[in-house]
Design an enzyme around this catalytic site. Structure first.
Site, PDB file in Angstrom:
ATOM      1  N   HIS A   9       0.846  -1.192   0.000  1.00 14.35           N
ATOM      2  CA  HIS A   9       0.000   0.000   0.000  1.00 14.35           C
ATOM      3  C   HIS A   9       0.877   1.236   0.000  1.00 14.35           C
ATOM      4  O   HIS A   9       1.932   1.249   0.622  1.00 14.35           O
ATOM      5  CB  HIS A   9      -0.905   0.023   1.247  1.00 14.35           C
ATOM      6  CG  HIS A   9      -2.041   0.957   1.101  1.00 14.35           C
ATOM      7  ND1 HIS A   9      -1.944   2.286   1.431  1.00 14.35           N
ATOM      8  CD2 HIS A   9      -3.293   0.767   0.617  1.00 14.35           C
ATOM      9  CE1 HIS A   9      -3.105   2.868   1.160  1.00 14.35           C
ATOM     10  NE2 HIS A   9      -3.934   1.978   0.670  1.00 14.35           N
ATOM     11  N   ASP A  33      -7.886  -5.580   0.119  1.00 15.22           N
ATOM     12  CA  ASP A  33      -8.363  -6.452  -0.958  1.00 15.22           C
ATOM     13  C   ASP A  33      -7.946  -7.913  -0.797  1.00 15.22           C
ATOM     14  O   ASP A  33      -8.425  -8.769  -1.534  1.00 15.22           O
ATOM     15  CB  ASP A  33      -7.854  -5.938  -2.314  1.00 15.22           C
ATOM     16  CG  ASP A  33      -8.479  -4.608  -2.681  1.00 15.22           C
ATOM     17  OD1 ASP A  33      -9.685  -4.464  -2.469  1.00 15.22           O
ATOM     18  OD2 ASP A  33      -7.756  -3.719  -3.159  1.00 15.22           O
TER      19      ASP A  33
HETATM   20  N1  ACO Z   1       4.302  -7.514  -4.681  1.00 12.61           N
HETATM   21  C1  ACO Z   1       5.660  -7.451  -4.864  1.00 12.61           C
HETATM   22  N2  ACO Z   1       6.385  -6.323  -4.733  1.00 12.61           N
HETATM   23  C2  ACO Z   1       5.709  -5.193  -4.412  1.00 12.61           C
HETATM   24  C3  ACO Z   1       4.321  -5.184  -4.188  1.00 12.61           C
HETATM   25  C4  ACO Z   1       3.616  -6.401  -4.326  1.00 12.61           C
HETATM   26  N3  ACO Z   1       2.287  -6.458  -4.134  1.00 12.61           N
HETATM   27  N4  ACO Z   1       3.942  -3.923  -3.893  1.00 12.61           N
HETATM   28  C5  ACO Z   1       5.040  -3.166  -3.915  1.00 12.61           C
HETATM   29  N5  ACO Z   1       6.118  -3.941  -4.212  1.00 12.61           N
HETATM   30  C6  ACO Z   1       7.513  -3.516  -4.274  1.00 12.61           C
HETATM   31  C7  ACO Z   1       7.845  -2.810  -5.585  1.00 12.61           C
HETATM   32  O1  ACO Z   1       8.270  -3.724  -6.553  1.00 12.61           O
HETATM   33  C8  ACO Z   1       8.927  -1.860  -5.139  1.00 12.61           C
HETATM   34  O2  ACO Z   1      10.106  -2.601  -4.984  1.00 12.61           O
HETATM   35  P1  ACO Z   1      11.573  -1.917  -5.235  1.00 12.61           P
HETATM   36  O3  ACO Z   1      11.612  -0.709  -4.341  1.00 12.61           O
HETATM   37  O4  ACO Z   1      12.530  -3.003  -4.821  1.00 12.61           O
HETATM   38  O5  ACO Z   1      11.628  -1.584  -6.693  1.00 12.61           O
HETATM   39  C9  ACO Z   1       8.483  -1.446  -3.738  1.00 12.61           C
HETATM   40  O6  ACO Z   1       7.692  -2.547  -3.246  1.00 12.61           O
HETATM   41  C10 ACO Z   1       7.642  -0.190  -3.690  1.00 12.61           C
HETATM   42  O7  ACO Z   1       6.614  -0.330  -4.640  1.00 12.61           O
HETATM   43  P2  ACO Z   1       5.885   0.898  -5.304  1.00 12.61           P
HETATM   44  O8  ACO Z   1       5.167   0.447  -6.532  1.00 12.61           O
HETATM   45  O9  ACO Z   1       6.830   2.048  -5.427  1.00 12.61           O
HETATM   46  O10 ACO Z   1       4.858   1.261  -4.155  1.00 12.61           O
HETATM   47  P3  ACO Z   1       3.563   2.117  -4.327  1.00 12.61           P
HETATM   48  O11 ACO Z   1       3.311   2.732  -3.021  1.00 12.61           O
HETATM   49  O12 ACO Z   1       3.716   3.015  -5.504  1.00 12.61           O
HETATM   50  O13 ACO Z   1       2.478   1.012  -4.716  1.00 12.61           O
HETATM   51  C11 ACO Z   1       0.656  -0.468  -4.673  1.00 12.61           C
HETATM   52  C12 ACO Z   1       1.414   0.652  -3.938  1.00 12.61           C
HETATM   53  C13 ACO Z   1       0.261   0.001  -6.071  1.00 12.61           C
HETATM   54  C14 ACO Z   1      -0.634  -0.755  -3.904  1.00 12.61           C
HETATM   55  C15 ACO Z   1       1.547  -1.722  -4.749  1.00 12.61           C
HETATM   56  O14 ACO Z   1       1.884  -2.152  -3.445  1.00 12.61           O
HETATM   57  C16 ACO Z   1       0.901  -2.858  -5.529  1.00 12.61           C
HETATM   58  O15 ACO Z   1       1.022  -2.882  -6.759  1.00 12.61           O
HETATM   59  N6  ACO Z   1       0.201  -3.813  -4.833  1.00 12.61           N
HETATM   60  C17 ACO Z   1      -0.475  -4.880  -5.520  1.00 12.61           C
HETATM   61  C18 ACO Z   1      -1.839  -4.395  -6.023  1.00 12.61           C
HETATM   62  C19 ACO Z   1      -2.825  -4.163  -4.900  1.00 12.61           C
HETATM   63  O16 ACO Z   1      -3.018  -4.994  -4.028  1.00 12.61           O
HETATM   64  N7  ACO Z   1      -3.513  -3.005  -4.968  1.00 12.61           N
HETATM   65  C20 ACO Z   1      -4.539  -2.625  -3.992  1.00 12.61           C
HETATM   66  C21 ACO Z   1      -4.061  -1.520  -3.097  1.00 12.61           C
HETATM   67  S1  ACO Z   1      -5.267  -1.116  -1.887  1.00 12.61           S
HETATM   68  C22 ACO Z   1      -6.405  -0.261  -2.760  1.00 12.61           C
HETATM   69  O17 ACO Z   1      -6.143   0.466  -3.652  1.00 12.61           O
HETATM   70  C23 ACO Z   1      -7.770  -0.458  -2.395  1.00 12.61           C
END
Ligand code: ACO
Length: 426
Positions: A304, A361
């Protein structure tokens, strides 16, 4: 406490005011930065950018706190109705008994959908995603419900219409997709009961309203009711900032929510768990793929932007999921897979180091499955829950005397000027 931050640049100094929120969070007000210095700030994804002052929802991502208008979400999920929560978010305080009764009457009075809107459903190609349909239908509402003239009355009615009709429209879309008769809303049922009845009642098998299912839906919707400046809410505010009508602004929020990185994650989680159940991938393989930087796959329902600890909504959702399945005597193999994935992830240094925990989720789809909601309707369920939040945020932004059209800047990285070359010379 400092009231200013001093920015030193090119041998000059600029005092930037510090804004402090009611929970002590701090911001540097840069609204005069460009005019004074010629600089803008660059913050892709807006992780460090506050777009507004807001008194609706407070989140603390480090401590896992979520409050609507100051009330912890845990208390609302335990004791409040969804209607009360919607009233609280939109009006800033809990309703008294009379106000709640009046709100219920208004919701009932506005719960029918114009029959001409039904024709829209028939013309979408079979298999259209319900989120695309919902977004179009909500945008179309503006044409069906003309302005009243009185601005305040108009606004109250538009907000009530949205809350009442979107629920009916969502159930209608499900019935039409199955080729079944539409079930109309009933004034004797609560908001949640009505939705379940419109979804599942049929002339051959009357729907038996189960207390557990109603309670699960109520909790699900309350947990989704607002989440401050997330992607879809920001879409509502940004689109609304052009002074577009509320239906169009909400329609843009629905479109943003559809994405799998946002609300669409609830559907994506179930698809991921189902794939594991089918045997095509193991939990360990899924975890390995999520960690592999050469693979775009992410563990859906994990991570998140704001929460760097367990999402408090996910905690409630997980507990509710266990209780619901037990009380309804349902054995869902996807729950065991979800638990296994969570256990593997929470012990894995990648997930620990990246502060990746289950978000709302991760368990919500299993709850929705248990109450009979089809997978492609999951994000629609999220949208119905998020409506009060979108409406409250839109209202707050339109009431703000300092409100401006949203218009970020950019740093241009393209070509420098060069002359047009006629096609024969290229
Ligand atoms: N699985 C694996 N790695 C992840 C995940 C994940 N679910 N989420 C983040 N990371 C990693 C990224 O690869 C990144 O790694 P790095 O720094 O080594 O390159 C790091 O964690 C940070 O990720 P960002 O994308 O910069 O984080 P951001 O805050 O932008 O993204 C998000 C948040 C979009 C929710 C992300 O965690 C994600 O894609 N999760 C999966 C989708 C999901 O469950 N979405 C629902 C969110 S809740 C909602 O909206 C209701």
């Amino acid at each position: 406490m400092d009231d200013f931050i001093t920015l030193t640049y090119n041998g000059k100094e600029l005092q930037l005011p510090v804004i402090t929120g009611s929970e002590g969070e701090k911001a540097i007000d840069i609204s005069r930065l460009r005019a004074e210095t010629g600089f803008i700030t660059l913050d892709p994804g807006y992780g460090n950018t506050g777009s507004c002052l807001s008194s609706i929802t407070f989140m603390d991502g480090e401590k896992g706190i979520l409050r609507y208008r100051g009330i912890p979400v845990e208390q609302l999920a335990e004791h409040a109705s969804f209607k009360e929560t919607a009233y609280l978010l939109i009006n800033g305080r809990l309703p008294n008994r009379d106000e709640l009764t009046q709100f219920s009457v208004m919701l009932n009075d506005n719960s029918l959908v114009h029959t001409d809107l039904k024709a829209f459903y028939q013309n979408f190609p079979r298999g259209s995603h319900p989120m695309g349909i919902l977004s179009s239908m909500v945008n179309a509402m503006k044409s069906f419900y003309p302005d009243l003239g009185n601005q305040e009355e108009e606004m109250t009615l538009t907000m009530t219409r949205l809350l009442a009709k979107v629920r009916t429209m969502a159930a209608m879309s499900y019935k039409i997709s199955r080729g079944h008769e539409i079930v109309l809303p009933r004034p004797d049922l609560t908001y949640c009961e009505n939705f379940l009845n419109m979804m599942f009642d049929t002339p051959v098998k009357p729907y038996e309203i189960k207390r557990e299912a109603v309670n699960a839906l109520r909790t699900f919707w309350i947990l989704h009711a607002d989440h401050e400046q997330n992607c879809s809410t920001s879409a509502v505010r940004v689109v609304g900032s052009a002074r577009v009508n509320l239906y169009a602004a909400i329609s843009s929020g629905i479109s943003a929510l559809w994405g799998p990185l946002h609300g669409g994650a609830n559907q994506a989680v179930i698809e991921m768990l189902s794939k594991i159940e089918s045997g095509s991938e193991s939990c360990a393989q899924v975890i390995a793929r999520a960690k592999d930087k050469n693979d775009p796959f992410r563990l859906m329902g994990f991570g998140h932007r704001v929460y760097k600890t367990y999402d408090p909504r996910a905690q409630i959702m997980k507990r509710m999921c266990d209780e619901l399945l037990e009380s309804m005597n349902i054995k869902d193999p996807l729950l065991d897979i979800a638990r296994e994935l969570e256990e593997l992830a929470t012990k894995d240094s990648y997930f620990i180091d990246h502060n990746l925990y289950p978000n709302v989720d991760f368990y919500s789809g299993i709850v929705l499955r248990a109450i009979g909601i089809p997978t492609n309707m999951f994000t629609v369920m999220f949208a119905i829950g998020r409506l009060p939040g979108w409406i409250a945020q839109w209202k707050e932004s339109t009431d703000d005397p300092n409100w401006k059209i949203s218009r970020p800047r950019q740093i241009y990285t393209g070509n420098l000027e060069y002359d047009y070359i006629p096609i024969h010379a290229r």
